[in-house]
Design a protein around this motif. Structure first.
Motif, PDB file in Angstrom:
ATOM      1  N   SER A  13      -3.960  -2.784  -3.572  1.00  0.00           N
ATOM      2  CA  SER A  13      -4.097  -2.378  -5.063  1.00  0.00           C
ATOM      3  C   SER A  13      -5.491  -3.776  -5.802  1.00  0.00           C
ATOM      4  N   GLY A  38      -3.673  -7.102  -4.857  1.00  0.00           N
ATOM      5  CA  GLY A  38      -2.972  -7.207  -3.825  1.00  0.00           C
ATOM      6  C   GLY A  38      -2.914  -6.959  -2.353  1.00  0.00           C
ATOM      7  N   VAL A  44      -1.335 -11.966  -3.555  1.00  0.00           N
ATOM      8  CA  VAL A  44      -2.598 -11.760  -5.510  1.00  0.00           C
ATOM      9  C   VAL A  44      -3.164 -13.007  -5.697  1.00  0.00           C
ATOM     10  N   VAL A  85       1.563  -5.619  -1.651  1.00  0.00           N
ATOM     11  CA  VAL A  85       1.374  -5.143  -2.905  1.00  0.00           C
ATOM     12  C   VAL A  85       1.218  -3.768  -3.332  1.00  0.00           C
ATOM     13  N   ASP A  87       1.701  -1.686  -5.699  1.00  0.00           N
ATOM     14  CA  ASP A  87       0.942  -1.670  -7.030  1.00  0.00           C
ATOM     15  C   ASP A  87       1.475  -2.435  -8.028  1.00  0.00           C
ATOM     16  N   MET A  88       0.170  -2.155  -9.093  1.00  0.00           N
ATOM     17  CA  MET A  88       0.356  -3.979 -10.226  1.00  0.00           C
ATOM     18  C   MET A  88      -0.451  -3.129 -11.824  1.00  0.00           C
ATOM     19  N   LEU A 118       4.413  -6.923 -10.380  1.00  0.00           N
ATOM     20  CA  LEU A 118       3.496  -6.405  -9.214  1.00  0.00           C
ATOM     21  C   LEU A 118       4.935  -5.469  -8.434  1.00  0.00           C
ATOM     22  N   SER A 119       5.004  -4.955  -7.520  1.00  0.00           N
ATOM     23  CA  SER A 119       5.627  -4.498  -6.957  1.00  0.00           C
ATOM     24  C   SER A 119       5.379  -4.287  -5.331  1.00  0.00           C
TER      25      SER A 119
END
Length: 391
Positions: A13, A38, A44, A85, A87-88, A118-119
């Motif tokens: 991401s 990500g 990150v 990561v 998605d962000m 962050l996911s």
């Protein structure tokens, strides 16, 4: 993280950090652009890239390493789990000249160091990263941002599901990981801007949709979610195709897709925020008898349910065809007794029989067209769908 792992880590991401405008209307970052990325192993990184004037007109297409991009900081946000990561979301910070209680979009002016949500790809973890508060370790020249808070999305969803159906079983953590996070609304709660509230739409790998509310007050974040859409429950039938209701185990689980469900950006229709996503077909188990439940499961009698029953007295459209659905993110009727699977589903569009499973969705900025990417194995296709501007 070793040097070899850093070299092999891909980017899952990436987001541009919008520069705040100066008094003359120009960007305060005239010297370059900042990008946050990500990685596949949870790293990150914040990159500072020179402006196009510094790069040169002949080098508009080049690698980051060729434009002297500088890594401002790098940190693993999910610990030793190694989750990617998925998605962000860059959260805007309202400046003092903004009025209160005004909905904001992603184009709202932000500070140079915003909060980033962050996911995690497999752990269903949400991490709020405060890039405005960086620390430097002893005997180190590098700085790292601060983790303001982290939440277990699977645990939060389990609590909310218990309010809808106490006996139901939530899908595995990897299916509950958020793969699409969109900012719906943003408001400042105090004149100084120290306290704020925002509403976020979350779409999980399984095709569940959550509406999350994030509140920042006294430097303490709080997150709560509501289930606005979930996939159909698995249904069990005997050999005579009669539905069996007095069962546990598989009958308490929800149908899952074959691949992570794609979804679109948020669209606004009739003063409501909505989102398009691929429809997950209902599944059924054919059981010769209750005593042979385990034997039946081992023999892989899982099938796609045709015209599956969603709620009492209500049947959905035929689920034999692949399709996409429009889900409302409104939580005004959250206490309605009807299931979120039907309550917030505005409409369903069936794709042609020749279409494969939807893998990607994209909506034109004007909201008139939508492109659906379908595929399986080496066969891919694009479907162009014209949308109605008013529902």
């Amino acid at each position: 993280m070793g040097t070899q792992q850093q070299r092999c880590e891909g980017v899952l991401s990436m987001r541009f950090i919008h520069s705040p405008a100066r008094g003359d209307g120009k960007s305060s970052w005239s010297g370059g652009t900042q990008i946050i990325t990500g990685g596949a192993f949870g790293s990150v990184r914040l990159w500072s890239i020179p402006s196009t004037k510094q790069v040169g007109k002949r080098r508009r297409r080049c690698c980051i390493s060729e434009v002297n991009a500088k890594c401002m900081w790098s940190m693993p946000v999910f610990g030793s789990s190694g989750d990617g990561v998925s998605d962000m979301l860059i959260l805007p910070v309202l400046t003092p000249h903004h009025t209160t209680s005004i909905a904001a979009t992603t184009s709202t002016a932000t500070t140079t160091k915003p909060l980033v949500l962050l996911s995690g790809g497999a752990s269903s973890t949400l991490v709020l990263l405060n890039t405005n508060k960086c620390t430097r370790k002893a005997f180190s020249t590098s700085i790292t941002p601060t983790i303001a808070a982290s939440w277990n999305l699977h645990q939060l969803a389990s609590r909310e599901l218990a309010k809808i159906d106490a006996k139901a079983c939530l899908p595995d953590r990897r299916w509950m990981s958020a793969r699409n996070m969109r900012l719906i609304e943003y408001r400042r709660l105090t004149e100084e801007g120290g306290s704020w509230w925002c509403k976020i739409g979350l779409v999980t790998n399984a095709g569940w949709v959550f509406a999350a509310e994030l509140v920042w007050s006294n430097n303490t974040p709080r997150l709560s979610i509501r289930v606005v859409h979930h996939t159909p429950r698995i249904q069990c039938f005997n050999s005579s195709n009669v539905r069996i209701t007095n069962l546990g185990g598989m009958a308490l689980q929800y149908s899952l897709p074959n691949a992570p469900v794609p979804s679109s950006d948020c669209v606004r229709m009739a003063s409501n925020n909505m989102i398009w996503l691929a429809d997950v077909k209902g599944k059924k188990y054919t059981m010769p008898s209750k005593d042979k439940y385990v034997l039946c499961e081992d023999h892989n009698t899982l099938e796609v349910l045709q015209d599956e029953e969603v709620s009492s007295g209500t049947k959905s459209e035929s689920s034999s065809e692949n399709g996409i659905i429009l889900v409302s993110l409104d939580t005004a009727n959250q206490y309605n007794r009807t299931s979120p699977a039907t309550r917030n589903t505005v409409t369903r569009l069936s794709l042609p029989m020749s279409s494969r499973t939807p893998l990607a969705l994209g909506i034109h900025p004007g909201g008139e067209w939508m492109v659906v990417g379908c595929g399986k194995d080496d066969s891919t296709s694009l479907r162009l769908i014209r949308l109605r501007k008013k529902m």
